[in-house]
Design a protein around this motif. Sequence first.
Motif, PDB file in Angstrom:
ATOM      1  N   MET A 339       0.851  -1.185   0.000  1.00 19.38           N
ATOM      2  CA  MET A 339       0.000   0.000   0.000  1.00 19.38           C
ATOM      3  C   MET A 339       0.889   1.238   0.000  1.00 19.38           C
ATOM      4  N   THR A 340       0.491   2.219  -0.743  1.00 17.09           N
ATOM      5  CA  THR A 340       1.203   3.500  -0.752  1.00 17.09           C
ATOM      6  C   THR A 340       0.680   4.368   0.390  1.00 17.09           C
ATOM      7  N   ILE A 341       1.588   4.766   1.284  1.00 14.54           N
ATOM      8  CA  ILE A 341       1.219   5.571   2.447  1.00 14.54           C
ATOM      9  C   ILE A 341       1.595   7.026   2.173  1.00 14.54           C
ATOM     10  N   PRO A 342       0.618   7.906   2.121  1.00 14.03           N
ATOM     11  CA  PRO A 342       0.940   9.321   1.873  1.00 14.03           C
ATOM     12  C   PRO A 342       1.869   9.879   2.950  1.00 14.03           C
ATOM     13  N   TYR A 403       4.442  -1.681   4.280  1.00 17.26           N
ATOM     14  CA  TYR A 403       3.107  -1.460   4.831  1.00 17.26           C
ATOM     15  C   TYR A 403       2.884  -2.269   6.093  1.00 17.26           C
ATOM     16  N   TYR A 406       3.709  -0.424   9.377  1.00 20.99           N
ATOM     17  CA  TYR A 406       2.690   0.606   9.579  1.00 20.99           C
ATOM     18  C   TYR A 406       1.440  -0.016  10.216  1.00 20.99           C
ATOM     19  N   LYS A 407       1.010  -1.163   9.692  1.00 18.56           N
ATOM     20  CA  LYS A 407      -0.164  -1.822  10.262  1.00 18.56           C
ATOM     21  C   LYS A 407       0.113  -2.336  11.668  1.00 18.56           C
ATOM     22  N   THR A 451      -8.172   0.555   8.277  1.00 17.62           N
ATOM     23  CA  THR A 451      -7.182   1.632   8.186  1.00 17.62           C
ATOM     24  C   THR A 451      -7.744   2.774   7.353  1.00 17.62           C
ATOM     25  N   LYS A 452      -7.065   3.882   7.418  1.00 12.47           N
ATOM     26  CA  LYS A 452      -7.528   5.046   6.661  1.00 12.47           C
ATOM     27  C   LYS A 452      -7.419   4.832   5.164  1.00 12.47           C
ATOM     28  N   TYR A 453      -6.767   3.718   4.743  1.00 12.24           N
ATOM     29  CA  TYR A 453      -6.636   3.411   3.320  1.00 12.24           C
ATOM     30  C   TYR A 453      -7.600   2.309   2.881  1.00 12.24           C
ATOM     31  N   GLY A 454      -8.577   2.004   3.792  1.00  9.30           N
ATOM     32  CA  GLY A 454      -9.621   1.054   3.438  1.00  9.30           C
ATOM     33  C   GLY A 454      -9.262  -0.401   3.614  1.00  9.30           C
ATOM     34  N   ASP A 455      -8.167  -0.669   4.307  1.00  8.12           N
ATOM     35  CA  ASP A 455      -7.723  -2.047   4.502  1.00  8.12           C
ATOM     36  C   ASP A 455      -8.199  -2.542   5.862  1.00  8.12           C
TER      37      ASP A 455
END
Length: 859
Positions: A339-342, A403, A406-407, A451-455
């Motif tokens: 996942m790309t994390i901004p 990623y 981060y998780k 997560t804020k990225y929909g995961d």
Amino acid sequence: MQGKQSESYIILLSFSVLYFKTVCGCELLGKFNISSLFKQGDIMIGGIFPIFNKEINSTSMFDRDPPEVNLTITYFRFDWRAFRWSQEMIFSIEEINKDPALLPNITLGYRILNSCATPISALRAALTLASGVEEISSTSPCPPAISALIAEAESSQSIAVAGCYVCGLLKTFLVFFQVSYFSSCACLSDRMKYPTYFRTIPSDYFQAKALAALVKRFGWQWLGVIQSDNDYGRNGIMAFTEEVQKFGVCIAFVGKILRTYNMDKILNVVEMIKQSTVKVILAFVPEGDFYPLMTEIVKQNITGIQWIASESWITAPRPSTPEIYQAFGGTLGFIAKRMTIPNLQSFLTSISPYKDPNAAFVRDFWETVVGCRPVFPGEHDGTQTANTMCTGNETLLNSQIGYNVYKAVYSIAHALHQLVFCQPVGENTQRPCLNISEIQPNQLQRVNFRTKYGDNLFFDENGDPPAYYDIINWQLINGEVHHVTLGQFVSVTNGDYKLIIQEEDIVWRTGKMVPPSLCSNVCPVGTRKAQIKGKPTCCFDCISCADGTIANSTECMPCPREYWSNKRRDECVPKTIEFLTYQEPMGIAVTVVSLLGASLSLATMMIFIHYRETPVIKASNSELSCFLLFSLLLCFLCPLTFIGRPTVWTCMLRQTTFGVTFALCISCVLGKTIVVVTAFKATFPGNKVATKFGPAQQRIIVCSCTVIQILICVLWLKLNPPFPDMVFRYSNKKVVLECNPGSEAAFYAVLGYIGLLAIICLVLAFLARKLPDNFNEAKFITFSMLIFCAVWITFIPAYISSPGKFTVAVETFAILSSAFGLLICIFAPKCYIIMIKPEKNTKRHVMGKITPNTFSSNL
């Protein structure tokens, strides 16, 4: 021995710390000289990363208590991927601290240590984290140690750390849960051994299923395996082997490597690869263990192999070079969902040794990635001649991101939120329901959040996250190795899984075609596999199938009885059906002869009717002669029922017609014979014996003899009638259709009764053989019966021994031969006199030497 001493010291130190904590407060007996990234917070999170990959240890003999533990550690290689993971942890913690909803009024701190990619160093780092801060007072209460641990990259290190919690070393004062970001060994899912272990990377149990699904998808049957000689490699290959064996896949060899192995062991694995015939090899190895073997494979120019990678090295940066690509291009493998994390990219590119010259590991990272060694004012640079000096204007322009770390950080933050505030994130947060100092190891709560990225992130009962992998393919684009995502492997309902892959976009090591991997080529059509003794089931010879069988790849299957194998032995085709037909020469001959005999019989009957008033016809008993000719007509037509495809009706008709017509025929002959014998045996004129056998008696004889045969046939048809049957014993490629008599006894009873009548006729005719020559019909009957008996005596062995349709031909030949024998022997002389020698067709000539009284009595 040295390792055992180190472990003994670690255990001793652990119990010493525990003793002083519980009795005298906290007192630090010693400390490891380990660099760390540190930031104080209300809740501390520990991190262990293999930032350096190799070490040389020098330890003392612990026969007395040393004032200070002095371990000499030499680092050989900086792993900037692991350093990136550590920075990702820092980024995630700082992002959480800025989030007012996640942990309000609580600051997360961190302490990150290096494990050197060895279990011993990982334990050392865990003990260091367990001891809390470096400087404490002996009288002060124990400060809170870390509340969670993010560790480790490799499974062996994670097993060492997680196992120490169970054995009691860290249980009293270490974390209440450990979250790994890269350890995927399926053995870590055992909750009895590792109850506080969680991870954000799927278990190797799922990776083994993914790799097996990939192997099955491309039809690879003959594989080589390279595994790391540790828990990660052994457990991973064990799970993979169990999966692929369900598909009949064979493992040609298993090579074992480890980063600490000497070159001889690596060369042994290389030789194993060179001598094998496999074209597809799975490398279930961490990148640090595998890289020495990769360089040796490239050095020896071993190409043409399709490599399958485990998630531990498929995206590793060090081997992703054009040089390694020469032998490993087109590699396929799986990686946990990316996942790309901004903002993470900008955070990583902002790392610079000039911001904080004392930051741990940053100088090594800068030298590895940028390529120069930073030198600061006041430092002596004489030792740096081997490295390029930095100018101070360098920047980190590019960095790949992960990623899983981060998780892991966010899962810890959500768990802490639920522990402290007693409610999930997102609900109205009131005040804390639990003091931070009251957090205990047994208060673990499983998290389940998006997560804020929909995961979606949650842990199952084994501490494993949902299984989701991206399929990675090594491709060389513009001179650089790219890890191209070409599909996914995801878990679906009911424990099943789905593999989605864009096959047309895969770059194979051998080109655009899927490389085959077989120990033995697929057996050609019509052959079966024959196992080679002492070799795996995938290695076999191909043996041709026998006639009548077809191959189904593993064995030769016999065709059904009505079928036979074709020339290629790949299909069962219907056998040729054989029976006597009107179109074949034998059928035509039987038909012609049968019709000829019937025509002659009919013509003879017409002659007898036309010349019925002549002496010759009168002398031969015209009524019995007409009956006999009619029966012969039926006998000649009887063979026509033997030609054609047998059916139920034709089978019953041909046997019964044959039996009844011949019984009628022989009955007529018997009647004529009795009349002749009785007529010429009368010794005195006016003898009444001959008159007792008049026309009425003659009809009774014929009818009674025929009725007996009819009764036999009726019983035959009633009890066990003839029926059409398929006979397979004559030929493997043909099915003979013939009439099964049903009851052999009934069939031979019919023949026996006809034979009995024929023998009686023969005996009576033989007794009358010396009657006057001019009218000795008994002589002709004797000849006809001799022919008849000879034909049917020879018929029985010929009938039994003849195969197929020749059985029918033999029976029709016997019928026609015996019928022609009767027709010619009995009626030819009379027709000759009537048609050729009419001057002899007189009463005087017929009487000859016979007295008038005798002849008149016969008439």
